[in-house]
Design a protein around this motif. Structure first.
Motif, mmCIF file in Angstrom:
data_model
loop_
_atom_site.group_PDB
_atom_site.id
_atom_site.type_symbol
_atom_site.label_atom_id
_atom_site.label_comp_id
_atom_site.label_asym_id
_atom_site.label_seq_id
_atom_site.Cartn_x
_atom_site.Cartn_y
_atom_site.Cartn_z
ATOM 1 N N PHE A 1 -14.265 0.205 70.479
ATOM 2 C CA PHE A 1 -14.893 -0.326 71.679
ATOM 3 C C PHE A 1 -14.260 0.289 72.933
ATOM 4 O O PHE A 1 -14.941 0.547 73.920
ATOM 5 C CB PHE A 1 -14.715 -1.849 71.673
ATOM 6 N N THR A 2 -12.964 0.534 72.860
ATOM 7 C CA THR A 2 -12.257 1.115 74.005
ATOM 8 C C THR A 2 -12.721 2.534 74.307
ATOM 9 O O THR A 2 -12.718 2.974 75.448
ATOM 10 C CB THR A 2 -10.741 1.122 73.726
ATOM 11 N N VAL A 3 -13.123 3.256 73.253
ATOM 12 C CA VAL A 3 -13.640 4.599 73.496
ATOM 13 C C VAL A 3 -14.922 4.511 74.307
ATOM 14 O O VAL A 3 -15.180 5.307 75.201
ATOM 15 C CB VAL A 3 -13.892 5.331 72.160
ATOM 16 N N LEU A 4 -15.719 3.495 74.009
ATOM 17 C CA LEU A 4 -16.981 3.315 74.720
ATOM 18 C C LEU A 4 -16.752 2.805 76.139
ATOM 19 O O LEU A 4 -17.383 3.264 77.089
ATOM 20 C CB LEU A 4 -17.831 2.304 73.946
ATOM 21 N N TYR A 5 -15.889 1.832 76.242
ATOM 22 C CA TYR A 5 -15.634 1.232 77.549
ATOM 23 C C TYR A 5 -14.145 1.280 77.843
ATOM 24 O O TYR A 5 -13.371 0.505 77.294
ATOM 25 C CB TYR A 5 -16.118 -0.217 77.570
ATOM 26 N N ARG A 6 -13.788 2.189 78.721
ATOM 27 C CA ARG A 6 -12.374 2.404 78.974
ATOM 28 C C ARG A 6 -11.636 1.192 79.523
ATOM 29 O O ARG A 6 -10.464 1.001 79.267
ATOM 30 C CB ARG A 6 -12.179 3.535 80.002
ATOM 31 N N ASP A 7 -12.334 0.376 80.297
ATOM 32 C CA ASP A 7 -11.618 -0.708 80.980
ATOM 33 C C ASP A 7 -11.054 -1.744 80.016
ATOM 34 O O ASP A 7 -10.144 -2.477 80.369
ATOM 35 C CB ASP A 7 -12.433 -1.375 82.098
ATOM 36 N N VAL A 8 -11.566 -1.735 78.776
ATOM 37 C CA VAL A 8 -11.041 -2.657 77.768
ATOM 38 C C VAL A 8 -9.536 -2.471 77.619
ATOM 39 O O VAL A 8 -8.770 -3.414 77.496
ATOM 40 C CB VAL A 8 -11.721 -2.400 76.407
ATOM 41 N N LYS B 1 -28.306 19.188 70.381
ATOM 42 C CA LYS B 1 -27.251 18.296 70.851
ATOM 43 C C LYS B 1 -27.464 18.071 72.333
ATOM 44 O O LYS B 1 -27.538 19.026 73.105
ATOM 45 C CB LYS B 1 -25.888 18.943 70.612
ATOM 46 N N GLU C 1 -18.056 6.314 65.181
ATOM 47 C CA GLU C 1 -17.166 7.444 64.957
ATOM 48 C C GLU C 1 -17.790 8.784 65.358
ATOM 49 O O GLU C 1 -17.118 9.662 65.888
ATOM 50 C CB GLU C 1 -16.795 7.470 63.477
ATOM 51 N N ASP D 1 -17.165 13.161 71.519
ATOM 52 C CA ASP D 1 -17.922 13.381 72.751
ATOM 53 C C ASP D 1 -17.409 12.517 73.892
ATOM 54 O O ASP D 1 -17.592 12.850 75.058
ATOM 55 C CB ASP D 1 -19.399 13.053 72.531
ATOM 56 N N LEU D 2 -16.815 11.403 73.541
ATOM 57 C CA LEU D 2 -16.505 10.419 74.576
ATOM 58 C C LEU D 2 -15.044 10.368 74.989
ATOM 59 O O LEU D 2 -14.733 10.010 76.112
ATOM 60 C CB LEU D 2 -16.940 9.023 74.105
ATOM 61 N N ILE E 1 -18.246 16.873 66.130
ATOM 62 C CA ILE E 1 -19.311 16.135 66.801
ATOM 63 C C ILE E 1 -20.561 16.179 65.923
ATOM 64 O O ILE E 1 -20.618 16.949 64.965
ATOM 65 C CB ILE E 1 -19.619 16.708 68.200
ATOM 66 N N TYR F 1 -26.353 16.027 75.952
ATOM 67 C CA TYR F 1 -25.341 15.270 76.677
ATOM 68 C C TYR F 1 -25.990 14.745 77.934
ATOM 69 O O TYR F 1 -27.015 15.259 78.373
ATOM 70 C CB TYR F 1 -24.161 16.159 77.079
ATOM 71 N N GLY G 1 -18.175 11.661 79.318
ATOM 72 C CA GLY G 1 -17.113 10.793 78.834
ATOM 73 C C GLY G 1 -17.618 9.383 78.720
ATOM 74 O O GLY G 1 -18.820 9.137 78.708
ATOM 75 N N SER G 2 -16.714 8.434 78.668
ATOM 76 C CA SER G 2 -17.130 7.076 78.388
ATOM 77 C C SER G 2 -17.432 6.333 79.678
ATOM 78 O O SER G 2 -17.136 6.767 80.772
ATOM 79 C CB SER G 2 -16.044 6.353 77.617
ATOM 80 N N LYS G 3 -18.026 5.173 79.477
ATOM 81 C CA LYS G 3 -18.413 4.375 80.633
ATOM 82 C C LYS G 3 -17.371 3.288 80.853
ATOM 83 O O LYS G 3 -16.527 3.040 80.006
ATOM 84 C CB LYS G 3 -19.740 3.679 80.342
ATOM 85 N N SER G 4 -17.486 2.631 81.951
ATOM 86 C CA SER G 4 -16.706 1.418 82.092
ATOM 87 C C SER G 4 -17.704 0.273 82.094
ATOM 88 O O SER G 4 -18.889 0.460 82.344
ATOM 89 C CB SER G 4 -15.901 1.427 83.388
ATOM 90 N N ILE G 5 -17.213 -0.897 81.776
ATOM 91 C CA ILE G 5 -18.122 -2.036 81.669
ATOM 92 C C ILE G 5 -18.796 -2.305 83.005
ATOM 93 O O ILE G 5 -19.966 -2.644 83.081
ATOM 94 C CB ILE G 5 -17.360 -3.282 81.169
ATOM 95 N N GLU H 1 -19.507 9.597 67.682
ATOM 96 C CA GLU H 1 -19.527 9.897 69.112
ATOM 97 C C GLU H 1 -18.139 10.035 69.714
ATOM 98 O O GLU H 1 -18.006 10.401 70.878
ATOM 99 C CB GLU H 1 -20.276 8.788 69.862
#
Ligand SMILES: Nc1ncnc2c1ncn2[C@@H]1O[C@H](COP(=O)(O)OP(=O)(O)OP(=O)(O)O)[C@@H](O)[C@H]1O
Ligand SMILES: [Mg+2]
Lengths: 307, 428
Positions: free
Chosen positions: A208-215, B11, A300, A305-306, B84, B13, B19-23, A302
């Motif tokens: 989950f942290t990979v998806l949402y860094r603020d976690v 592929k 996994e 990529d993230l 990937i 993007y 990169g990742s998102k924040s909530i 992704e």
């Protein structure tokens, strides 16, 4: 020194002259479909066992790095719960006057809780950001990604076992004040349940942290709050005394509370843990580990990529 | 038999989400999506890092991947390495894959070289005993004996690559992926790596090789794939594909330089330019043996070049120079009147300098040419036209090699004494 180096360079490299050894690995006749990802946990586990040695190595690595970076080395693992125990012990037993309410020596009482909790919180604090801190391997080479958080949990488990040596010392020291009987063998399923629960939480939160860094930044607070919702410095019976319904809610929703309460019961008091709540905790842990493993493997693909 | 097959692999993007998102961002996005006006905007900023790539690599083949920065080469190798996953399409790989993606094979900075070799071997699915067996060979190849027990974070980038390549090149995967890592190594190590790749090739390993070093690609690869903007533009014989790539890259450049060239005579251009205040180069033109203006010439053919200049102040003792660069910007030849011509006195205000070459010696390819107009012994030229002119050279009198030499062949009886001829008389 430099002369020999030059001489060595001048000679043709014997390695280059030798033809490469034949492929030891027999190429699979069937083409492996790299895209295909079967959803069955069995196949994931099969792959994981295939990488058993890697898991061992990465766990060793986790420990090595941690111990290498601190001057105290492995002593650190013991020091953390021990120092907390001393601080809390002094604070609570002398100033807050909580001594004797549990019928257990406070040092033993609190060390049990702190030992188990330290394993849980150390595992989480390393496992949760682990995929991000290991991005340099994740983006460069393939291996089952669950090895990363798993090795963090296992390394914390090793720390836990090391710190348990002190616990055995405490048991011996207080052997007159405690009751030890066959119930002590409950520690084995208890450790298994705790390990499963910790792995489950780690899989879920690391992915989950990979998806949402603020976690990652919210986690220390969550762990702190969780710690106070777990009978570490106080006894679970205190909650029971206040309200029966609150107690059953508390023990149902927080497997860590059940685990720590059960450790105390079976090791120090020689009692059988509350099997109803222990059963619930075990069921939650198993379901959690299955669900979060599935979730982890789903995300996994992704990760590279993230991160 | 194919060992790697890609079937319509794409592929994508998102441009805005590297990169990742924040909530918080996510919530903001969800709120925005609730508003009717912004519906359907999500996904519009997707772009294809790779688009519908079909590719088959045969067992034992070495395939080079070339293309401009950001075209998707590393993405392709990462897909093959299973790092990937594609959004669409199928990838099939028949065997183990070792990858060397960019610098570093995925080493852990805190661990020593030795520990990393074992870790890497283990990631590759090797048993510890196997790694032990190969350990000495890996270390010897990397020439890092002295630093093998140093944490790799203390390595220089070249040392990092040395160890990475040494490991990847000795663990015998079915497919080896090498992504422009060799460039960091020193000359000694680069040639060693290329020899090793040659060896592995002969040993029947399948290799995918990404590089911007065209001579290396041409030398090492059986086939070359040209990737541009995520699409497989061409795949085939190295020479053909590389020259297609160069053509394309330079053509894009050329159209912009054409504009510049047309402007050179104008005052606006010379004011904004650093050069061209006292004198300038107006044009450089090429003529073939028939005296026709051209941009294409065969190797060994007669080439005449005319450089048209204009001066705004009296200039004496000028020097004219021409520099020939390959598309990857290696200087192939530097010709100057300072050495090859006579000193020029009392230069007319406007005119041409011509140079004539009986047998043009540069090998087939495309060349970018600098024109320089300067004062003898001065550092700052009056005018410099960097890589502004383009000359294509076709195969001619030479078959292979780096350049052509004017030559004569004669049949002689045995014991004939050597008859020294001066270079001048040779040409008369
Ligand atoms: N994780 C990612 N998230 C978003 N975009 C990405 C990601 N990885 C690559 N890209 C994009 O994909 C495109 C292709 O990148 P890639 O690294 O494959 O280029 P390349 O051909 O290897 O270029 P170079 O010659 O510079 O190495 C680029 O536009 C890049 O920005
Ligand atoms: Mg790249």
């Amino acid at each position: 020194m430099s002369a020999t180096a030059i001489e060595k360079e001048a000679k043709p490299d014997p390695l280059l002259a030798t033809p490469p050894p034949p492929e030891t690995e027999s190429p699979e006749a069937e083409l492996r479909n790299a895209v295909e990802w079967s959803d069955s946990i069995i196949s994931h586990l099969k792959e994981l066992t295939h990488h058993w040695e890697l898991l061992q190595l990465t766990t060793q690595r986790e420990l090595k790095i941690r111990y290498k970076q601190t001057a105290l080395g492995a002593v650190w693992a013991v020091l953390q719960p021990l120092s907390l125990m001393l601080v809390f012990g002094i604070f609570f037993s002398y100033f807050a006057g909580m001594k004797g309410d549990t019928g257990m020596p406070y040092a033993l009482f609190s060390y049990t809780g702190l030992l188990a909790w330290t394993f849980f919180s150390t595992a989480l604090s390393f496992a949760i950001p682990s995929l991000i801190t290991n991005s340099y391997v994740i983006t460069k080479i393939y291996f089952p990604r669950e090895i990363v958080p798993l090795s963090c949990v296992l390394a914390a488990f090793v720390d836990f076992l090391v710190a348990a040596v002190i616990f055995v010392g405490l048991l011996l020291f207080y052997h007159n004040e405690i009751t030890i009987n066959w119930n002590i063998f409950f520690v084995i399923p208890l450790m298994a349940i705790q390990l499963l629960f910790t792995i489950g939480v780690s899989f879920f939160l690391s992915a989950f942290t990979v998806l949402y860094r603020d976690v990652r930044y919210a986690m220390p607070l969550v762990i702190q709050v969780w710690m106070f919702a777990t009978p570490i410095l106080y006894s679970a019976t205190k909650v029971k005394e206040k309200s029966e319904t609150l107690y059953s809610l508390y023990m149902t929703l927080n497997p860590m509370a059940v685990i720590i309460d059960s450790y105390r019961k079976c090791i120090i008091q020689g009692l059988t843990p509350d099997l109803k709540f222990l059963g619930i905790a075990a069921a939650i842990s198993i379901l959690l580990v299955l669900a979060s493993y599935k979730y982890f493997k789903h995300l996994e693909r992704e990760f590279a990529d993230l991160v | 038999m194919s060992i790697v097959v890609l079937d319509k692999v794409s592929k994508t993007y998102r441009l805005s989400r590297l990169g990742s998102k924040s909530i918080r961002e996510e919530m903001a996005r969800m709120m925005k999506n609730l508003l009717p006006s912004s519906k359907g905007q999500a996904g519009s900023d997707e772009f294809y890092a790779l688009k519908e790539v079909d590719l088959a690599i045969e067992r034992g083949e070495t395939v080079g991947f070339i293309g401009p920065n950001g075209s998707g080469k590393s993405t392709l190798l990462k897909l093959l390495a299973r790092i990937i996953y594609p959004n669409h399409g199928k990838i099939m790989v028949g065997g183990s894959v070792a990858s060397l993606i960019e610098v570093g094979a995925g080493f852990h900075p805190e661990l020593t070289g030795r520990e990393n070799i074992f870790l890497y071997g283990s990631i590759m699915g090797m048993k510890k005993a196997e790694v032990v067996k190969k350990f000495d060979r890996i270390v010897a190849f990397s020439e890092m004996e002295k630093f093998i027990d140093t944490p790799v974070k203390r390595y220089s980038s070249g040392m990092y690559v040395r160890l990475g390549f040494a490991v990847a090149a000795h663990i015998n995967p079915a497919v080896l992926l090498v992504d422009e890592v060799l460039a960091v190594g020193d000359a000694n190590f680069q040639s060693k790596c290329q020899q090793r790749i040659e060896e592995l090739r002969r040993g029947g390993m399948t290799i995918a090789f990404v590089s911007h070093d065209m001579p290396a690609v041409e030398r090492l690869c059986d086939r070359v794939a040209f990737i541009s903007k995520g699409q497989l533009r061409a795949i085939g014989k190295p020479q053909d594909v590389i020259s297609l790539y160069y053509n394309e890259v330079l053509f894009a450049k050329k159209s912009s330089t054409h504009l510049a060239q047309n402007n050179t005579g104008l005052a606006i251009e010379s004011k904004t330019s650093l050069y061209g205040q006292e004198a300038e180069i107006l044009s450089v033109k090429f003529y073939n043996g028939d005296g026709q203006e051209t941009d294409t010439i065969a190797m060994g053919e007669n080439l005449t070049v005319r450089l048209h200049y204009r001066t705004y102040t009296p200039i004496d003792d000028p020097v004219f120079e021409m520099l020939f660069y390959s598309p990857d910007d290696r200087l192939y030849s530097h010709l100057t009147t300072a050495i090859n011509g006579e000193a020029i006195n009392s230069l007319p205000d406007e005119g041409m300098v011509e140079f004539d070459c009986r047998e043009f010696g540069l090998s087939p390819g495309i060349y970018k040419i600098d024109g320089i107009f300067s004062k003898r012994g001065s550092v700052a030229p009056y005018d410099l036209k960097p890589r502004q002119y383009i000359l294509k050279v076709l195969p001619g009198k030479s078959v292979r090699g780096m350049f052509y030499m004017p030559q004569q062949w004669r049949l002689l009886p045995p014991n004939e004494t050597i008859n020294v001829q001066s270079a001048d008389t040779n040409f008369v």
